[in-house]
Design an enzyme around this catalytic site. Structure first.
Site, short mmCIF file in Angstrom:
data_model
loop_
_atom_site.label_atom_id
_atom_site.label_comp_id
_atom_site.label_asym_id
_atom_site.label_seq_id
_atom_site.Cartn_x
_atom_site.Cartn_y
_atom_site.Cartn_z
N ARG A 152 0.86 -1.18 0.00
CA ARG A 152 0.00 0.00 0.00
C ARG A 152 0.90 1.24 0.00
O ARG A 152 2.03 1.21 0.50
CB ARG A 152 -0.91 0.02 1.23
CG ARG A 152 -1.87 -1.16 1.33
CD ARG A 152 -2.71 -1.06 2.60
NE ARG A 152 -3.68 -2.15 2.71
CZ ARG A 152 -3.46 -3.28 3.35
NH1 ARG A 152 -2.29 -3.48 3.96
NH2 ARG A 152 -4.40 -4.22 3.41
N LYS A 177 -2.81 -2.48 7.79
CA LYS A 177 -4.01 -2.05 8.48
C LYS A 177 -4.11 -2.72 9.85
O LYS A 177 -3.78 -3.88 10.00
CB LYS A 177 -5.25 -2.37 7.65
CG LYS A 177 -5.39 -1.49 6.40
CD LYS A 177 -6.70 -1.76 5.69
CE LYS A 177 -6.88 -0.81 4.51
NZ LYS A 177 -8.17 -1.03 3.81
N HIS A 246 -2.32 2.43 -5.93
CA HIS A 246 -3.12 1.23 -5.67
C HIS A 246 -3.30 0.41 -6.93
O HIS A 246 -3.52 -0.81 -6.85
CB HIS A 246 -4.47 1.63 -5.07
CG HIS A 246 -4.91 0.74 -3.95
ND1 HIS A 246 -4.20 0.61 -2.77
CD2 HIS A 246 -5.96 -0.11 -3.82
CE1 HIS A 246 -4.80 -0.26 -1.98
NE2 HIS A 246 -5.87 -0.71 -2.59
N ARG A 249 -0.58 -2.01 -6.92
CA ARG A 249 -0.90 -3.11 -5.99
C ARG A 249 -1.90 -4.07 -6.62
O ARG A 249 -1.74 -5.29 -6.51
CB ARG A 249 -1.45 -2.51 -4.70
CG ARG A 249 -1.88 -3.52 -3.63
CD ARG A 249 -2.18 -2.76 -2.34
NE ARG A 249 -3.09 -3.47 -1.46
CZ ARG A 249 -2.70 -4.32 -0.51
NH1 ARG A 249 -1.42 -4.59 -0.36
NH2 ARG A 249 -3.59 -4.90 0.28
N HIS A 272 -4.49 -9.18 3.43
CA HIS A 272 -5.93 -9.14 3.63
C HIS A 272 -6.32 -10.01 4.82
O HIS A 272 -5.90 -11.17 4.92
CB HIS A 272 -6.67 -9.65 2.39
CG HIS A 272 -6.66 -8.67 1.26
ND1 HIS A 272 -6.93 -9.03 -0.05
CD2 HIS A 272 -6.42 -7.33 1.23
CE1 HIS A 272 -6.86 -7.96 -0.82
NE2 HIS A 272 -6.54 -6.93 -0.07
N TYR A 281 -9.89 -10.48 -7.21
CA TYR A 281 -8.89 -10.69 -8.26
C TYR A 281 -9.17 -11.94 -9.08
O TYR A 281 -8.64 -12.09 -10.17
CB TYR A 281 -7.49 -10.74 -7.64
CG TYR A 281 -7.13 -9.43 -6.99
CD1 TYR A 281 -6.84 -8.31 -7.77
CD2 TYR A 281 -7.13 -9.28 -5.61
CE1 TYR A 281 -6.55 -7.09 -7.18
CE2 TYR A 281 -6.84 -8.07 -5.02
CZ TYR A 281 -6.56 -6.98 -5.81
OH TYR A 281 -6.28 -5.77 -5.24
#
Length: 341
Positions: A152, A177, A246, A249, A272, A281
């Site tokens: 990120r 995150k 992004h 990414r 994730h 994806y």
């Protein structure tokens, strides 16, 4: 209950307490806190002076309709509802509010938007040209690292020169995150680009700055600065598409999934928490496979000159067993059954 007596005076302070709780107890990221603050202030605006503990489900539904009428997309309204539900949960637990009126209220549906990714050729066109200045050496190293490791933009901006990147082992370690730590491999091209940048980085560093990527003035390069440099490079190279960090990414994830088919590995590399976030994806991968199928399979449906998906009846072969060669059944019987046969 104190909050029930003067909620209009109490709530701004309570909102700050809730946001502080999110930051310290839930370890919410700064962008999340900023977004939630905006969402809750939107709730205050829509309430128009009414006490939040007095709001009911029909009020929240009306607020959702107002936001939709103001042009907010379903995803943005869903974020607002998530913030409102979270605030009410906190008020119920810590301030004795009895009801969460945002429970069960759903946002309007939005069309599913797939993340845009560069093709491998576009990625090569962006990253392959050699740098013509020391700052371009930095940019190539930065963009190679994002594409190589699926970082990120905030993660790559936070990297320090002596912590996080191990070029000998070929590993980058970042805090994602909710402060989740993950280590991701760094490809050979990215490692080479980083060595080139480290050789010239000292020209720009001022005052013992620890950031891996610095500006021309020697300070840490910000996420917005990274985005600006990337968009400028893509435009200068004539890619014909707006490229943001992004997207690199997304390209990392899409290209890796196309090559490996290992969704779990892509999930771990992206950081994730849920496989659902990674499954988007697979749709990108299917689009790629569908294009290959349409281009290569002898029975793939191709459009006729009239633009229809199937050939016109006049173009069908006439002969035994072909639809155009069959005579219509005789009236009064002798023909084929009307059943599904």
């Amino acid at each position: 209950m104190k909050g029930a007596e003067r909620p209009e005076a109490m709530l701004p302070a309570e909102i700050e307490a809730w946001l502080e709780w999110l930051a310290t107890q839930r370890r919410a990221a700064a962008p999340t806190l900023k977004a939630y603050r905006a969402c809750v202030h939107a709730l205050l605006r829509l309430a128009d002076g009414r006490a939040l503990p007095a709001l009911e489900v029909q009020d929240i539904r009306r607020f959702v309709a107002r936001l939709h009428g103001e042009g907010l997309a379903g995803r943005s309204i869903a974020l607002h509802l998530a913030a409102w539900r979270g605030l009410y949960r906190w008020l119920i637990r810590h301030r004795g509010v009895r009801v969460n009126p945002a429970l069960g209220v759903r946002p309007p549906k939005s069309p599913a938007l797939l993340p845009r990714a560069l093709s491998p050729d576009q990625a090569a066109a962006l990253l392959d040209p050699e740098a013509e200045s020391a700052l371009e050496v930095r940019d190539v190293a930065l963009f190679e690292l994002v594409y190589s490791s699926g970082l990120r933009v905030a993660e790559v901006a936070a990297l320090d020169v002596e912590r996080g990147v191990d070029l000998v082992e070929g590993v980058v370690t970042v805090s994602g995150k909710r402060n989740r730590i993950r280590s991701v491999p760094v490809g050979a091209r990215a490692r080479a680009a980083l060595w080139d940048w480290l050789a010239v980085r000292a020209q720009f560093v001022r005052g013992g700055e620890r950031a891996l990527f610095v500006t021309r003035h020697g300070t840490r390069l910000s996420p917005s600065g990274i985005a600006s440099r990337l968009a400028r490079r893509a435009q200068a190279l004539g890619l014909g598409v707006h490229v943001h960090p992004h997207m690199l990414r997304h390209s990392f994830a899409s290209h890796l999934l196309q090559s490996s088919g290992d969704l779990r590995a892509v999930q771990e590399l992206l950081g994730h928490a849920s496989i659902r976030s990674t499954q988007v994806y697979t749709h990108l991968d299917f689009q790629h496979l569908a294009k290959v199928y349409d281009r290569a399979h002898p029975r793939a449906r191709k459009a006729d000159p009239a633009g229809k998906g199937f050939p016109a009846e006049k173009d069908l072969p006439v002969g035994k067993g072909s639809p155009a060669g069959k005579a219509p059944p005789a009236a009064g019987g002798g023909g084929e059954s009307d059943g599904d046969g």
